[in-house]
Scaffold this active site. Structure first.
Site, PDB file in Angstrom:
ATOM      1  N   ARG A   1     -13.932  -0.878 -25.922  1.00 57.37           N
ATOM      2  CA  ARG A   1     -14.595  -0.932 -24.616  1.00 57.37           C
ATOM      3  C   ARG A   1     -13.964   0.034 -23.615  1.00 57.37           C
ATOM      4  NH1 ARG A   1     -15.231  -7.487 -24.007  1.00 57.37           N
ATOM      5  NH2 ARG A   1     -17.342  -7.601 -24.859  1.00 57.37           N
TER       6      ARG A   1
ATOM      7  N   GLU B   1      -9.259   0.774  -4.508  1.00 62.06           N
ATOM      8  CA  GLU B   1     -10.347  -0.033  -3.925  1.00 62.06           C
ATOM      9  C   GLU B   1     -11.233   0.747  -2.952  1.00 62.06           C
ATOM     10  OE1 GLU B   1      -8.946  -3.454  -1.746  1.00 62.06           O
ATOM     11  OE2 GLU B   1      -7.348  -2.343  -0.776  1.00 62.06           O
TER      12      GLU B   1
ATOM     13  N   ASP C   1       0.807  -1.236   0.000  1.00 56.96           N
ATOM     14  CA  ASP C   1       0.000   0.000   0.000  1.00 56.96           C
ATOM     15  C   ASP C   1       0.840   1.288   0.000  1.00 56.96           C
ATOM     16  OD1 ASP C   1      -2.070  -1.786   0.193  1.00 56.96           O
ATOM     17  OD2 ASP C   1      -2.403  -1.469   2.334  1.00 56.96           O
TER      18      ASP C   1
END
Ligand code: F6P
Length: 328
Positions: free
Chosen positions: A167, A227, A132
Site C-alpha cells: 500500500r 498539516e 513545531d
C-alpha cells in the site's frame, strides 16, 4: 536596573514534551539564587484569573520524565484584549511579581512581547516550548525532538503494514505552517516523499517521484505530509494520487495528530529544557528582559522576543534536497 526577587513561570499555548523539565529547572535555579518563585496555572488564562501560587523545590520533584505540563496550559483569547492584559497585570502586582518566564510557542511569546510593551516594569524571559520548532533564534525548541521520535515510531509501524499489503500511505504530521516535523520524520522514517509548506511541490512531481519507486518494483511507500502543506488536505491529496499511480494495491491515510504532543520527553528534550530553564533565571539575574533564551550551534543564545516571533525560520534547503534524493 530593578532587583529581581519574585519570579513567576507559566506554560501557554500547545503543550510540548519537556515543558516540565523546563519548569523544574526554572524553579530550582530560582531557589538556588534565593528568589521567590511562583507558578501560574493555565498560562495567560490563569494570570487573568489570579491562579498564581508559590512553588517549592518539592513541587517540581518527579516531573522531569513527564509529558504535558504540571502548570497546565490554555489558549487564551482574553489576553489578546487590553482589558485582559490589564487584569493579568493587576494580579501580578498583587503578588509583587517582578519577572516572568513564559514557556511556549509563537502565540505565547507574541503575547509576552505585547504585555512587555504595555507593562515594561515586569521583566520577561521567553523559552521556546513548541513541537513545531518554528521560533527564530534557537536551533531546536522544547518538544520538537520528542514529537519527531513519536512520529518516526508511528511511521516504523505503518511501514510494516504498508509493506505487507503493498500500500501507499500518506501520513500527516503536525507543525502548523512549519515543515520541520515532517522533514525530520521523513528523513528518520525513510519516507518515499516529504511534503512541507516551505516548498512548492505539485502533483506531477509527486507522481513522478512515486513512479520512480514503482518502476523499480517498490511496492509500498510512505509519504509524510505536513498539516499545512500547499498541496491541500491529505485526504484529497491521497485520492488524487491514487487515480494517477495505480501500481499499489491500495492507498491509505494516517493522521498522527495529538499523539505527537504527548509522551515522556526524550533525553535530548530533557537536557535542552533543563539548560534553557536554568539560563532563563541566569538571564533575569544578569538584567536581561524581553528576550528568548535558545540554543544556537550548541551555545546559549538570547534573541529579542520581537525577532524570535517575526523572523522566518525555515528548514535548510540542503536538508530538503537530501531528503528528496534519499527518498528515491
Ligand atoms: O503548535 C503546536 C500544535 O500542535 C501545532 O502543530 C498544531 O497545528 C496545533 O498546535 C494544534 O492545536 P490544538 O491542540 O489547539 O488543536
Amino acid at each position: 536596573m530593578k532587583d529581581i526577587k519574585r519570579v513567576a513561570v507559566f506554560t501557554s499555548g500547545g503543550d510540548a514534551p519537556g515543558m516540565n523539565a523546563a519548569i523544574r529547572a526554572v524553579v530550582r535555579n530560582a531557589l538556588h539564587n534565593d528568589l521567590h518563585i511562583f507558578g501560574i496555572q493555565r498560562g495567560y488564562q490563569g494570570m487573568i484569573d489570579g491562579q498564581i501560587r508559590r512553588l517549592e523545590t518539592s513541587d517540581v520533584s518527579n516531573i522531569i520524565h513527564r509529558g504535558g505540563t504540571v502548570l497546565k496550559t490554555a489558549r487564551c483569547p482574553e489576553f489578546l484584549t487590553p482589558e485582559g492584559r490589564k487584569k493579568a497585570y493587576e494580579n501580578l502586582l498583587y503578588n509583587d511579581i517582578d519577572a516572568l518566564v513564559a514557556i511556549g510557542g509563537n502565540g505565547t511569546l507574541g503575547g509576552a512581547l505585547q504585555f512587555a510593551q504595555e507593562y515594561p516594569d515586569i521583566a520577561i524571559i521567553g523559552l521556546p516550548g513548541t513541537i513545531d520548532n518554528d521560533l527564530y533564534g534557537t536551533d531546536f525548541s522544547i518538544g520538537f525532538d520528542t514529537a519527531v521520535n513519536t512520529a518516526m515510531q508511528a511511521v516504523d509501524r505503518i511501514r510494516d503494514t504498508a509493506d505487507s499489503h503493498n500500500r501507499l500511505f500518506f501520513v500527516e504530521v503536525m507543525g502548523r505552517n512549519s515543515g520541520y516535523i515532517a522533514l525530520h520524520t521523513g528523513i528518520a522514517g525513510g519516507a518515499g516523499g516529504v511534503i512541507i509548506p516551505e516548498e512548492d511541490m505539485d502533483l506531477e512531481e509527486l507522481v513522478k517521484l512515486l513512479k520512480r519507486g514503482t518502476a523499480r518494483r517498490k511496492l509500498f511507500s510512505i509519504v509524510i505530509v505536513a498539516e499545512e502543506s500547499r498541496m491541500g488536505n491529505v485526504f484529497s491529496l491521497a485520492e488524487q494520487v491514487s487515480k494517477r499511480v495505480e501500481e499499489y494495491d491500495d492507498v491509505r491515510v494516517t493522521v498522527i495528530g495529538h499523539l505527537q504532543r504527548g509522551g515522556s520527553p526524550t533525553a535530548f528534550d530533557r537536557v535542552l529544557a533543563s539548560v534553557l530553564g536554568f539560563h532563563a533565571i541566569e538571564a533575569l539575574l544578569a538584567g536581561q528582559t524581553n528576550v528568548m533564551v535558545g540554543i544556537r550551534n550548541n551555545q546559549v543564545h538570547h534573541t529579542p522576543l520581537e525577532e524570535a516571533i517575526s523572523k522566518p525560520k525555515k528548514p535548510g534547503k540542503e536538508l530538503l534536497r537530501m531528503a528528496h534524493i534519499l527518498a528515491q
